[in-house]
Design a protein around this motif. Structure first.
Motif, PDB file in Angstrom:
ATOM      1  N   PHE A 296      47.757  40.933  24.133  1.00  0.00           N
ATOM      2  CA  PHE A 296      47.442  40.260  25.400  1.00  0.00           C
ATOM      3  C   PHE A 296      48.033  40.999  26.603  1.00  0.00           C
ATOM      4  O   PHE A 296      47.310  41.276  27.568  1.00  0.00           O
ATOM      5  CB  PHE A 296      47.922  38.804  25.367  1.00  0.00           C
ATOM      6  CG  PHE A 296      47.639  38.053  26.630  1.00  0.00           C
ATOM      7  CD1 PHE A 296      46.357  37.640  26.941  1.00  0.00           C
ATOM      8  CD2 PHE A 296      48.667  37.760  27.524  1.00  0.00           C
ATOM      9  CE1 PHE A 296      46.092  36.946  28.117  1.00  0.00           C
ATOM     10  CE2 PHE A 296      48.416  37.070  28.698  1.00  0.00           C
ATOM     11  CZ  PHE A 296      47.125  36.671  29.000  1.00  0.00           C
ATOM     12  N   PRO A 297      49.333  41.337  26.596  1.00  0.00           N
ATOM     13  CA  PRO A 297      49.845  42.098  27.751  1.00  0.00           C
ATOM     14  C   PRO A 297      49.162  43.450  27.938  1.00  0.00           C
ATOM     15  O   PRO A 297      48.924  43.871  29.080  1.00  0.00           O
ATOM     16  CB  PRO A 297      51.346  42.273  27.448  1.00  0.00           C
ATOM     17  CG  PRO A 297      51.538  41.827  26.058  1.00  0.00           C
ATOM     18  CD  PRO A 297      50.427  40.917  25.705  1.00  0.00           C
ATOM     19  N   VAL A 298      48.797  44.128  26.842  1.00  0.00           N
ATOM     20  CA  VAL A 298      48.103  45.410  26.976  1.00  0.00           C
ATOM     21  C   VAL A 298      46.750  45.209  27.645  1.00  0.00           C
ATOM     22  O   VAL A 298      46.376  45.933  28.585  1.00  0.00           O
ATOM     23  CB  VAL A 298      47.931  46.088  25.604  1.00  0.00           C
ATOM     24  CG1 VAL A 298      46.930  47.252  25.690  1.00  0.00           C
ATOM     25  CG2 VAL A 298      49.269  46.612  25.092  1.00  0.00           C
ATOM     26  N   SER A 299      45.996  44.226  27.200  1.00  0.00           N
ATOM     27  CA  SER A 299      44.663  43.997  27.771  1.00  0.00           C
ATOM     28  C   SER A 299      44.760  43.549  29.227  1.00  0.00           C
ATOM     29  O   SER A 299      43.966  43.976  30.071  1.00  0.00           O
ATOM     30  CB  SER A 299      43.885  42.972  26.935  1.00  0.00           C
ATOM     31  OG  SER A 299      44.564  41.733  26.883  1.00  0.00           O
ATOM     32  N   MET A 300      45.736  42.694  29.552  1.00  0.00           N
ATOM     33  CA  MET A 300      45.888  42.251  30.943  1.00  0.00           C
ATOM     34  C   MET A 300      46.295  43.412  31.843  1.00  0.00           C
ATOM     35  O   MET A 300      45.832  43.524  32.981  1.00  0.00           O
ATOM     36  CB  MET A 300      46.912  41.118  31.041  1.00  0.00           C
ATOM     37  CG  MET A 300      46.480  39.811  30.408  1.00  0.00           C
ATOM     38  SD  MET A 300      44.845  39.213  30.964  1.00  0.00           S
ATOM     39  CE  MET A 300      45.114  39.049  32.716  1.00  0.00           C
ATOM     40  N   PHE A 301      47.163  44.282  31.344  1.00  0.00           N
ATOM     41  CA  PHE A 301      47.568  45.455  32.124  1.00  0.00           C
ATOM     42  C   PHE A 301      46.354  46.323  32.445  1.00  0.00           C
ATOM     43  O   PHE A 301      46.171  46.773  33.591  1.00  0.00           O
ATOM     44  CB  PHE A 301      48.609  46.262  31.347  1.00  0.00           C
ATOM     45  CG  PHE A 301      48.988  47.558  32.005  1.00  0.00           C
ATOM     46  CD1 PHE A 301      49.831  47.581  33.100  1.00  0.00           C
ATOM     47  CD2 PHE A 301      48.483  48.758  31.525  1.00  0.00           C
ATOM     48  CE1 PHE A 301      50.168  48.785  33.720  1.00  0.00           C
ATOM     49  CE2 PHE A 301      48.808  49.962  32.134  1.00  0.00           C
ATOM     50  CZ  PHE A 301      49.660  49.975  33.234  1.00  0.00           C
ATOM     51  N   LEU A 302      45.491  46.543  31.458  1.00  0.00           N
ATOM     52  CA  LEU A 302      44.303  47.368  31.683  1.00  0.00           C
ATOM     53  C   LEU A 302      43.304  46.675  32.609  1.00  0.00           C
ATOM     54  O   LEU A 302      42.645  47.328  33.427  1.00  0.00           O
ATOM     55  CB  LEU A 302      43.645  47.705  30.338  1.00  0.00           C
ATOM     56  CG  LEU A 302      44.431  48.658  29.435  1.00  0.00           C
ATOM     57  CD1 LEU A 302      43.746  48.803  28.084  1.00  0.00           C
ATOM     58  CD2 LEU A 302      44.595  50.024  30.095  1.00  0.00           C
ATOM     59  N   VAL A 303      43.187  45.352  32.495  1.00  0.00           N
ATOM     60  CA  VAL A 303      42.283  44.607  33.375  1.00  0.00           C
ATOM     61  C   VAL A 303      42.673  44.808  34.833  1.00  0.00           C
ATOM     62  O   VAL A 303      41.822  45.085  35.698  1.00  0.00           O
ATOM     63  CB  VAL A 303      42.295  43.100  33.016  1.00  0.00           C
ATOM     64  CG1 VAL A 303      41.715  42.261  34.151  1.00  0.00           C
ATOM     65  CG2 VAL A 303      41.500  42.858  31.738  1.00  0.00           C
ATOM     66  N   TYR A 304      43.963  44.677  35.124  1.00  0.00           N
ATOM     67  CA  TYR A 304      44.411  44.816  36.514  1.00  0.00           C
ATOM     68  C   TYR A 304      44.469  46.279  36.948  1.00  0.00           C
ATOM     69  O   TYR A 304      44.166  46.596  38.098  1.00  0.00           O
ATOM     70  CB  TYR A 304      45.771  44.155  36.698  1.00  0.00           C
ATOM     71  CG  TYR A 304      45.729  42.657  36.522  1.00  0.00           C
ATOM     72  CD1 TYR A 304      44.766  41.883  37.177  1.00  0.00           C
ATOM     73  CD2 TYR A 304      46.624  42.004  35.692  1.00  0.00           C
ATOM     74  CE1 TYR A 304      44.710  40.514  37.017  1.00  0.00           C
ATOM     75  CE2 TYR A 304      46.575  40.622  35.525  1.00  0.00           C
ATOM     76  CZ  TYR A 304      45.616  39.885  36.185  1.00  0.00           C
ATOM     77  OH  TYR A 304      45.556  38.519  36.016  1.00  0.00           O
ATOM     78  N   LEU A 305      44.822  47.167  36.026  1.00  0.00           N
ATOM     79  CA  LEU A 305      44.900  48.584  36.377  1.00  0.00           C
ATOM     80  C   LEU A 305      43.527  49.150  36.715  1.00  0.00           C
ATOM     81  O   LEU A 305      43.372  49.904  37.685  1.00  0.00           O
ATOM     82  CB  LEU A 305      45.523  49.377  35.220  1.00  0.00           C
ATOM     83  CG  LEU A 305      45.655  50.896  35.429  1.00  0.00           C
ATOM     84  CD1 LEU A 305      46.695  51.194  36.505  1.00  0.00           C
ATOM     85  CD2 LEU A 305      46.016  51.593  34.122  1.00  0.00           C
ATOM     86  N   LEU A 306      42.534  48.762  35.903  1.00  0.00           N
ATOM     87  CA  LEU A 306      41.177  49.305  36.075  1.00  0.00           C
ATOM     88  C   LEU A 306      40.279  48.382  36.898  1.00  0.00           C
ATOM     89  O   LEU A 306      39.092  48.649  37.037  1.00  0.00           O
ATOM     90  CB  LEU A 306      40.549  49.559  34.695  1.00  0.00           C
ATOM     91  CG  LEU A 306      41.333  50.511  33.777  1.00  0.00           C
ATOM     92  CD1 LEU A 306      40.653  50.619  32.419  1.00  0.00           C
ATOM     93  CD2 LEU A 306      41.477  51.886  34.414  1.00  0.00           C
ATOM     94  N   HIS A 307      40.850  47.281  37.388  1.00  0.00           N
ATOM     95  CA  HIS A 307      40.097  46.320  38.214  1.00  0.00           C
ATOM     96  C   HIS A 307      38.839  45.835  37.495  1.00  0.00           C
ATOM     97  O   HIS A 307      37.736  45.814  38.057  1.00  0.00           O
ATOM     98  CB  HIS A 307      39.713  46.949  39.561  1.00  0.00           C
ATOM     99  CG  HIS A 307      40.895  47.461  40.333  1.00  0.00           C
ATOM    100  ND1 HIS A 307      41.804  46.620  40.937  1.00  0.00           N
ATOM    101  CD2 HIS A 307      41.322  48.734  40.575  1.00  0.00           C
ATOM    102  CE1 HIS A 307      42.737  47.343  41.539  1.00  0.00           C
ATOM    103  NE2 HIS A 307      42.476  48.629  41.331  1.00  0.00           N
ATOM    104  N   ILE A 308      39.022  45.441  36.237  1.00  0.00           N
ATOM    105  CA  ILE A 308      37.895  44.944  35.447  1.00  0.00           C
ATOM    106  C   ILE A 308      37.553  43.536  35.899  1.00  0.00           C
ATOM    107  O   ILE A 308      38.416  42.670  36.026  1.00  0.00           O
ATOM    108  CB  ILE A 308      38.239  44.960  33.942  1.00  0.00           C
ATOM    109  CG1 ILE A 308      38.439  46.401  33.477  1.00  0.00           C
ATOM    110  CG2 ILE A 308      37.152  44.276  33.117  1.00  0.00           C
ATOM    111  CD1 ILE A 308      38.937  46.522  32.059  1.00  0.00           C
ATOM    112  N   ASP A 309      36.286  43.315  36.155  1.00  0.00           N
ATOM    113  CA  ASP A 309      35.798  42.025  36.635  1.00  0.00           C
ATOM    114  C   ASP A 309      34.651  41.600  35.741  1.00  0.00           C
ATOM    115  O   ASP A 309      33.759  42.388  35.427  1.00  0.00           O
ATOM    116  CB  ASP A 309      35.312  42.159  38.084  1.00  0.00           C
ATOM    117  CG  ASP A 309      35.036  40.797  38.715  1.00  0.00           C
ATOM    118  OD1 ASP A 309      34.554  39.895  37.998  1.00  0.00           O
ATOM    119  OD2 ASP A 309      35.300  40.648  39.914  1.00  0.00           O
TER     120      ASP A 309
END
Length: 357
Positions: A296-309
């Motif tokens: 979960f923290p890995v996926s959330m980090f990538l979501v915010y880092l890559l601005h996934i929407d």
């Protein structure tokens, strides 16, 4: 006492942890209703984790007591704390750091009362009773139950089996009378009993029942192999093909029963044990707790880092990249967070004995 590690059970644990990570990562990055995840019922994997914990712990400590002993019970809780809390604390702090460092705070859709949820999460009490608390690190709700209610359930089974079965039957009655949603972790079911609490006691209770039956019945190797393979198949079908809305209580209980049979007979089913205990699956099993809390923290980090929407399709590649990163980070957390405390826990005197390494 150190129970011989059954490699096939480690394989089951590792594959199920990966299944949970896969479905959660798909939901976070692509959308929970996208229908593109190959795993439709990761919540069932958690019930198998509960059953596995009951099997391993009771196998380790059953028949090693003469009477109820408060000191032994405290030592048991201390060993469980050393096993579960350090990684939970570390990854929870990472998630909090990601939220505050990348989006200036915990989003409202993760928590509607940040102070309450921070306290309950750090105390691992967010799922102990029915409440409005949320798990800030999404999968950690089960760790809350595993430590408090799971430890009490195991101690009850070890010290007083008749009373354990009385509690188990009462929870079966609640399930039959009131029902529950398999995925409704904090949903109130009966007074202070939540759906998650119900799932834990039922899973552990079915596991203990199967263990007691297997212990008293001689099972031929060929029969054990067949039943174990059927149980593994049931775990796969329940996890992959039966989404929670189509997993009502009777089918759920049967699924857990087959899973418990597979777990209890794995040491007698050489072929299944070898297949599930191969080096790759066994390594996944060793990393399973890290995979469970790290994804979960890995996926959330990538979501915010890559601005996934979710308003646009990020592509399946990002999910698989996140899973790869989860595996890599899990190797580090296992080595530098889990392993040191596992070694400390092995030195703790359990039930009047010092465990061997």
């Amino acid at each position: 006492m150190n129970v011989k590690r059954i490699r096939g059970l480690e394989g089951i644990r590792g594959l199920l942890a990966l299944a949970v990570a896969y479905q959660h990562t798909f939901g976070i990055m692509i959308g929970w209703q996208s229908g593109r995840s190959l795993i439709t019922n990761a919540p069932f994997a958690v019930d198998v984790f509960f059953a596995l914990s009951a099997f391993v712990l009771i196998k380790s400590y059953d028949e090693k007591f003469s009477r109820i002993n408060i000191k032994e019970a405290i030592n048991f809780f201390w060993a469980r704390f050393l096993r579960l809390y350090p990684l939970h604390f570390f990854m929870l702090s990472i998630v909090v750091g990601i939220f505050y460092g990348m989006v200036n705070g915990i989003p409202s859709y993760f928590s509607n009362n940040i102070k309450r949820d921070l306290i309950s999460n750090y105390l691992m009490t967010q799922s102990l009773v029915t409440s409005q608390s949320f798990s800030i690190n999404l999968p950690s709700w089960s760790i809350s139950l595993e430590f408090y209610l799971g430890s009490l359930t195991v101690l009850l089974a070890v010290f007083c089996r008749p009373l354990f079965y009385a509690v188990f039957v009462f929870f079966l009655f609640i399930a039959e009378r009131h029902g529950f949603r398999v995925a409704g972790n904090n949903d109130p079911v009966f007074h202070g009993v939540s759906a998650g609490m119900l799932r834990l006691v039922l899973s552990m209770g079915i596991m203990v029942l199967v263990m007691d039956i297997v212990k008293r019945l001689p099972v031929k190797e060929s029969v054990a192999e067949t039943l174990c393979a059927a149980g593994v198949f049931a775990i796969a079908v329940s996890t992959i093909c039966l989404p929670p809305p189509f997993h009502p209580v009777p089918i759920y209980l049967v699924s857990v029963l087959f899973a418990a049979i597979a777990i209890a007979l794995m040491d007698k089913a050489d072929f299944t044990d070898k297949v599930l205990g191969n080096p790759i699956f066994f390594t996944l099993g060793k990393l399973s707790y890290s995979i469970y809390l790290v994804h979960f923290p890995v996926s959330m980090f990538l979501v915010y880092l890559l601005h996934i929407d979710l308003s646009y399709d990020a592509g399946n590649w990002i999910v698989h990249f996140s899973i790869l990163m989860t595996l890599l980070v899990s190797c580090l957390t296992y080595e530098f967070v889990e392993k040191p405390f596992i070694l400390i826990g092995r030195k703790v005197r359990l039930f009047g004995r010092t465990t061997s390494s």
